[in-house]
Design a protein around this motif. Structure first.
Motif, PDB file in Angstrom:
ATOM      1  N   VAL A  51      90.503 -16.878 -68.425  1.00  0.00           N
ATOM      2  CA  VAL A  51      90.294 -17.105 -66.931  1.00  0.00           C
ATOM      3  C   VAL A  51      89.245 -16.160 -66.274  1.00  0.00           C
ATOM      4  N   HIS A  52      89.260 -15.158 -66.752  1.00  0.00           N
ATOM      5  CA  HIS A  52      88.446 -13.998 -66.076  1.00  0.00           C
ATOM      6  C   HIS A  52      87.120 -14.451 -66.399  1.00  0.00           C
ATOM      7  N   GLU A  53      86.430 -14.760 -67.360  1.00  0.00           N
ATOM      8  CA  GLU A  53      85.102 -15.122 -67.579  1.00  0.00           C
ATOM      9  C   GLU A  53      84.667 -16.412 -66.954  1.00  0.00           C
ATOM     10  N   GLU A 148      90.297 -19.318 -60.795  1.00  0.00           N
ATOM     11  CA  GLU A 148      91.334 -18.850 -61.819  1.00  0.00           C
ATOM     12  C   GLU A 148      92.360 -19.776 -61.973  1.00  0.00           C
ATOM     13  N   MET A 149      92.528 -20.598 -61.075  1.00  0.00           N
ATOM     14  CA  MET A 149      93.756 -21.447 -61.039  1.00  0.00           C
ATOM     15  C   MET A 149      93.582 -22.652 -61.719  1.00  0.00           C
ATOM     16  N   GLY A 170      86.317 -27.507 -66.422  1.00  0.00           N
ATOM     17  CA  GLY A 170      87.427 -26.544 -66.370  1.00  0.00           C
ATOM     18  C   GLY A 170      88.765 -27.174 -65.854  1.00  0.00           C
ATOM     19  N   PRO A 171      88.846 -28.043 -64.872  1.00  0.00           N
ATOM     20  CA  PRO A 171      90.409 -28.487 -64.408  1.00  0.00           C
ATOM     21  C   PRO A 171      91.084 -29.335 -65.672  1.00  0.00           C
TER      22      PRO A 171
END
Length: 196
Positions: A51-53, A148-149, A170-171
């Motif tokens: 998540v961070h990256e 992040e979400m 991503g999503p």
């Protein structure tokens, strides 16, 4: 961004530095644990790193490209490191904490991640604090939290390394990851209900 973050004056750099500290702590805790506790801590580490990256790639790196004199070069170096880290983290994840090589590889991976974080802090994050308006950096905490979400919760070897790629891929990947995580967590908590 929440009112608390605004009132405390926290900015995106503060948030990322805090996450770097959490990542280092999770490495220490994972290495000191065994069995199910080790697996759970490693799952937390994987989730936080992924998540961070992804959030950094979507929010911070594009800003650094635009605002730092050598932003293009700095970001490209970080992206290369992050790509190698994603692949190694994916290997560790697939390997599992019980594999005989896991601890040795985790130790090497930790050194690479800590070196990456140190370079990122000095070459990118702290320099952004001196070149970008403080209010803008505070506002970016909301963008980082939003990224992040919708970020995947585990590394994907073929994941894009760009803000646009992360927004598009991503999503759906994150949704799949979060469902898989929920099933895995349920199975770990209810082994007696699983039939072979």
């Amino acid at each position: 961004m929440t009112m608390t973050e605004t009132e405390n004056g926290r900015d995106v750099v503060d948030l990322l530095l805090q996450q770097h500290d959490e990542i280092k702590s999770l490495f220490r805790e994972t290495k000191a644990s065994q069995g199910q506790a080790k697996q759970e801590l490693f799952n937390d580490l994987v989730r936080l790193l992924a998540v961070h990256e992804t959030a950094e790639e979507a929010v911070v790196h594009p800003l650094a490209r635009r605002k730092l004199d050598d932003g293009e070069q700095v970001v490209e170096q970080r992206l290369e490191e992050e790509d190698r880290a994603k692949k190694e983290l994916a290997d560790l994840y697939d390997m599992g904490v019980d594999h005989p090589d896991f601890d040795r590889r985790l130790e090497n991976f930790e050194a690479d991640v800590v070196n990456h974080a140190t370079r990122e802090e000095s070459e990118e994050l702290l320099r952004l604090r001196t070149t970008v308006d403080a209010e803008k950096l505070r506002d970016l905490t909301g963008a980082l939290k939003a990224a992040e979400m919708v970020a995947p919760t585990r590394p994907h070897r073929m994941a894009p390394q760009s803000a646009v790629g992360n927004i598009l891929a991503g999503p759906p990947v994150a949704l799949f990851d979060r469902v898989a995580d929920a099933v895995r967590d349920w199975r770990q908590k209810h082994p007696e209900e699983i039939r072979t």
